[in-house]
Design an enzyme around this catalytic site. Structure first.
Site, PDB file in Angstrom:
ATOM      1  N   GLU A   1     -27.851 -23.935  74.537  1.00  0.00           N
ATOM      2  CA  GLU A   1     -28.261 -23.554  76.393  1.00  0.00           C
ATOM      3  C   GLU A   1     -29.140 -24.468  76.911  1.00  0.00           C
ATOM      4  OE1 GLU A   1     -29.963 -24.354  72.575  1.00  0.00           O
ATOM      5  OE2 GLU A   1     -29.046 -22.776  71.810  1.00  0.00           O
TER       6      GLU A   1
ATOM      7  N   SER B   1     -26.341 -38.850  77.020  1.00  0.00           N
ATOM      8  CA  SER B   1     -27.023 -39.304  77.944  1.00  0.00           C
ATOM      9  C   SER B   1     -26.726 -39.055  79.266  1.00  0.00           C
ATOM     10  CB  SER B   1     -27.237 -40.998  77.087  1.00  0.00           C
ATOM     11  OG  SER B   1     -27.611 -41.934  78.425  1.00  0.00           O
TER      12      SER B   1
END
EC number: 3.5.4.30
Length: 198
Positions: free
Chosen positions: A143, A116
């Site tokens: 990615e 987060s």
């Protein structure tokens, strides 16, 4: 069934799940924190007109090394950092690797999520590939995409992801046995989608 901290610790202690290097402080209530490795792979802008999934082999054409340890490839530039941060600029996409080596048994699948705190900086750590099949072994490739309008510094070994583990019935053929394209991957690994067209 999603594993909790007690179940994760038990499977790591029994060496059913391998995570190396590992510290018990990485275990969260229902996940394991993973850290950023030091290998990044960057598309070479301006040298690729279009990506063709049928012909996306990353052929080595030259190697150059200096004090920054940069290795040039045809479609990518590989960057290995030691202590200095890697800077990802707004709108940039890079491949990176997880620091930890992971090995899953045939009855554990996993899901990778960004932390987060990282997401709140505007950083997506996996654009779509968060699922890890039973039997996977290697350094996961991330990615990474910077959605922010300012550059973001990334440091080796910083906490960047969470791995959730799921107990399932043992699979008939695991990732290795099915010939998984990214089995035992090391560092940031390029797409091998071209193998789907063989």
């Amino acid at each position: 069934m999603l594993l909790n901290d007690r179940e994760i610790k038990e499977l790591i202690d029994k060496k059913e799940i391998i995570i190396e290097p590992f510290s018990y402080e990485q275990i969260q209530p229902a996940s394991i924190d993973l850290r950023l490795g030091n290998r990044f792979r960057i598309f070479r802008k301006g040298e690729i007109e279009v990506i063709d999934p049928k012909d996306f082999k990353d052929e080595l054409i030259k190697i150059e090394q200096d004090e920054n340890k940069i290795i040039e490839k045809y479609k990518y530039t590989d960057v290995i950092i030691t202590e200095n941060p890697f800077i990802i600029y707004p709108g940039d996409f890079v491949l990176a690797s997880i620091y930890e080596y992971i090995k899953l048994p045939r009855y554990i699948a996993a899901q990778l999520h960004g932390k987060s705190s990282i997401a709140r900086l505007g950083l997506i750590i996996h654009t779509s590939a968060g699922w890890i099949d039973p039997g996977y072994e290697g350094h996961l490739t991330l990615e990474i995409f910077n959605t922010n309008n300012v550059p973001i510094k990334l440091y080796p070994k910083m906490k960047i992801a969470q791995l959730q583990l799921f107990r399932i019935n043992p699979v008939e053929r695991d990732y290795k046995e099915k010939g998984g394209k990214y089995y035992k991957e090391k560092g940031a690994t390029s797409s091998e989608i071209w193998k789907d067209f063989i």
